[in-house]
Design a protein around this motif. Sequence first.
Motif, short mmCIF file in Angstrom:
data_model
loop_
_atom_site.label_atom_id
_atom_site.label_comp_id
_atom_site.label_asym_id
_atom_site.label_seq_id
_atom_site.Cartn_x
_atom_site.Cartn_y
_atom_site.Cartn_z
N MET A 270 31.53 34.68 12.78
CA MET A 270 32.89 34.41 12.33
C MET A 270 33.47 35.61 11.61
O MET A 270 34.64 35.98 11.80
CB MET A 270 32.91 33.18 11.41
N ALA A 271 32.64 36.27 10.77
CA ALA A 271 33.12 37.46 10.06
C ALA A 271 33.46 38.58 11.05
O ALA A 271 34.47 39.27 10.90
CB ALA A 271 32.06 37.92 9.07
N ARG B 32 34.32 38.21 14.20
CA ARG B 32 35.51 37.80 14.94
C ARG B 32 36.78 38.12 14.15
O ARG B 32 37.75 38.67 14.69
CB ARG B 32 35.41 36.32 15.25
N ASN B 33 36.76 37.80 12.86
CA ASN B 33 37.93 38.07 12.03
C ASN B 33 38.15 39.58 11.85
O ASN B 33 39.30 40.04 11.81
CB ASN B 33 37.77 37.40 10.67
N GLN B 34 37.06 40.33 11.77
CA GLN B 34 37.19 41.78 11.61
C GLN B 34 37.81 42.41 12.86
O GLN B 34 38.67 43.28 12.77
CB GLN B 34 35.82 42.39 11.32
N ARG C 287 39.81 40.92 14.96
CA ARG C 287 41.23 40.56 14.95
C ARG C 287 42.04 41.51 14.07
O ARG C 287 43.12 41.98 14.44
CB ARG C 287 41.40 39.12 14.48
N ASP C 288 41.50 41.80 12.89
CA ASP C 288 42.23 42.69 11.97
C ASP C 288 42.36 44.10 12.55
O ASP C 288 43.42 44.73 12.45
CB ASP C 288 41.50 42.74 10.63
N GLU D 188 47.38 38.88 19.32
CA GLU D 188 46.34 37.96 19.81
C GLU D 188 46.94 36.88 20.70
O GLU D 188 47.97 36.28 20.36
CB GLU D 188 45.60 37.31 18.65
#
Length: 804
Positions: free
Chosen positions: A493-494, A496-498, A500-501, A510
Motif C-alpha cells: 500500500m505504501a 502504491r501511494n508512493q 501515485r505521488d 490516475e
Amino acid sequence: MKVSLSWLKEYVPIQMTVSDLADALTMAGFEVEAVIDRYAYLETVVVGKVKAVLPHPNADRLKLCRVDRGNDTVQVVCGAPNVTVGMNAPLALVGTALPNGMQLEASVIRGEHSEGMLCSEIELALGVDGSGLMLMDEDLQPGTPIASALRLDDFTLEIGLTPNRPDCLSMMGVAREIAAIQGVKMTLPAFDMPAAQGDITAMTSVTIQAPDHCPRYSACLLDGLTVAPSPYWLQERLRSVDVRPINNLVDITNFVMLETGQPLHAFDFDHLAEHRIVVRTAGQGEPFTTLDQKERLLADHMLMICDGQKPVAVGGVMGGLNSEIEDTTTRVLIESACFDPISIRRTSKALGLSTDASHRFERGVDPDGTLFALNRAASLMAELGQGNLVDGIIDEDYRSSEPPVLSLDVDATNNLLGTNLDRDRMGSLLSSIEFGVEKDGDAGLTVKVPSFRVDVARPQDLMEEVARLSGYNQIPTTFPSLPSEGVTPLPMMALRNQIRDILSGFGFSEAINYSFIGADACDRMQLVEDDPRRLHVPLLNPISEDLAVMRTSLIPGVLEAAQRNISRQQTELRLFEIGKVFFPREGELLPQEKEMLVACWIGAADKAAWHAKERPCDFFDIKGTVEGLSLVLGIGGLLFKALPDDGCSVFRAGHTAQILHNDDVVGQVGELNPAVVDAFRLKPPVFVFELDVEVLARLLPGTRQMAPIPRYPSTTRDITMIVDQDVESGRVLETAIGFKEALVEDVYLFDVFVGDPIPAGKKSLSFRFVYRSAERTLDDESVNTIHQDLTHRLIADVGAALPA
C-alpha cells in the motif's frame, strides 16, 4: 405490516401502553414506523339527545330535530325513519371527517339550517346497519365523546419488517414477540371443527408434479355454503389493517392469512374440471388470465395450480378468473400450501405481480403451519357460510428436511455481542419465542429451531436472537481500543501511494477502471494465440457484454479512458493506472492476482510557446518517465533491452524495450502497435509502459542513506567512440559502471551522431565521465591516467573504435 392492538389482545394480554409497546418492539428489531389511532375521526362525534322532532316544511321525508349536545342545543335536518324524541344517537359536529371521506360542514337543506348530522352505524364504520340511526344507551350524558361512551380504543401499528422475518407477517407472529417481551404466554386461537360427512378422497385428489417448487399441498372441501356479507366482527378485523371486505368466504381466507401468516386460496369446486388439482410448471408462453382480468404469458419455471384440464391459479401469487368465488358458489376447495420461496420470487418479479400471498411465500412460510391454517379456515367457513365439511384432508407432503438443531456456545455469544449473559438467561430468551432449548455440556445449549423460523440456520442467527430479545439498548456501549503508537502501512500500500505521488508529480493523471474488460480485448491488443493474457476468468453475472471477464492487463482500460478523453477534445494525455490483474488457476476457485502499473503518453511532450515550438512525445519521453520513477524509488541498475521485431505484438516492432534488473523482468516500454491503436479508436503514436509492481517491491532498497554535499570539485572527461548501429548505449553505460572505478561519480550519454563522416551501419556515441574524490581535489594527471585506462577497457569490451 399493519397490526391492530385489539386483534393482538386476542392472543396475548398487553400490559403496556401503546407508546411503550412501540418502543419495545423497535428495540427488539421490529421498527414501528407509525402508531395510528383508529378512532381519531370520532373525536368530534358526541352523544346527542333528541329533544324535539318536527316535520320539515319543505320535504316530506325529512325532519327538523333539536338535539342536545351537552352545552347547547343545535338544529339538525335528519331523514332517518327511526328518529324519536328522547333517544340518544351519535351526533357528528361540524368539522367531522367521516370514514367515507366527506367533511361535515354547516349547511342549508331545503331551506333549513343543519348544524350537524345524526349518524347510523355504517356511516361511522361502527357496523353494517344503515337502515336508521345508531341507538345508544339512554343513560349516556349528552356531549360525551362517542369513543369514550362506547369504549372504542384501538390503535394500528405499522411495522417495518426486514425480509428475514416472514414469521411476523401475521398477528400470531407479532403476538409471539410481544409475549416474549412481556414474559407471558401466547394463546392460540381456539376453534372446534364441525361434524364432517362424506369422503374427500372420493370427491377430489391432488397430484404434485413439481415437488421442488411445491413441497407440501394441503386441501379440504366444504359444500352447502352460502355466499353473503361477512359479519361485523370479521369486517372490523379486516378494516383494522386496511383490507377491504368482499364476502364471507373470501374474507375468511384473508383473515386466516393475516392471523397465521399462511396464505390460503378458495376455489369454486364446481369450476374445477374433473374436480381435482394438479400442481405443475407452466408451458413456455402459456397464456393465463388472473383475477385482475389481465392475460399473462407464463414461463416454464412458473408454478401453476391446475384442475384436470387447465390452469386455475399462478401458484403462490394469484388465482385465476376461471375459478373465483361467485355469489352462486356452494362448494369450495380450500388450498393451504408451502411453495419454494425462490420459485415464487422469480414468478412474481417476472410477471410484475406482487400480492399479499406472494409477499409471504417469497420470504418463506411455516411448512408445518398448513394444516392449522386450513382447519381454522374450514371451521370459520362452515360457521359463517352455513355449510358442511367433507370428511378428511388431503395432505401431499414431499419435504425432505427437518428444521435444524443448532449448538450455541455461551462464551462465544457473549464475546461477539459484548454482553455478559449466563446460559440460563440465554435459554429462557430463546424459549420465550418457542425455540426448543436443552443444556449441552458445561457452557453450551442445544437449540431446536421451530418450523416457523425459516430464517434461522446457523449459530450466528441464534446469537442475533439473544441480542434482540435481551434488548439492543441493554448492550453496553464501549469505545475501541486505540493504540498510541502509529500504525505502519502495509508495504504494498505504501509503494502504491508512493508511485501515485511520483507519477502525479510527473504530470500524469490516475485512471480508475473496472477490474472487468470485454472478452474481445485480447484480439484488440493483437495478442498471439499462446499469450497467457488470453486466459480469462469469466464473470457469472456480468454488468454488460463489454465487462464480461476479469482483466489480464491494465492496457485496455487505460486506452479506453484515453479514447473517452480524446473524444472530448482532451488531445494531450498522460494517464496511469495501478491495480490488479487476474489469471485463472487450475483446480482453484479463486484466480491468481498480480499488481501491475501501466501508463500512456499521447500528444505533445512540450507545448508550443513564444520561445519554442511544440515537440511531440517520443519513445525517450516515456522511457525517461520509467527512469525517473526508478530514480525516486531508489531502484538502480535498470537495463532497457530492445525487443526483437516479433518480441511483443502489442508494441510496435523496433520501438520497444524490455526493462530488466539482473534476472528480473520488470516490464516493457515502447510505442504501441498501430493496429492496437486503431482497434481502440486512437491515432498513433501512443507510448506506453507496463511494470510489474510486485517486482518493483522486491527491488526497493531496504534503507536509504543521506550523503553530504561534496566539498571537493568534480572534473569531467569525454569519450567518443564508433560502434555498430545495433549496439545499445545502455549496454555501454552498464559496462562502464561495471568497472566500479572509485573516482567515477557518474557516466551519461550526451551525444549520438549518424551520417557522414561516420561509416554506414555505424554510429557515434559520446559519453561524459564525472570524476570526484570525497577526500581531496583531483589533479589533471591522475584523472587523465584513469580516464585513458577506462577508455581502452571500454572500447575493447564493447568492440568500438575511436574516431579518426
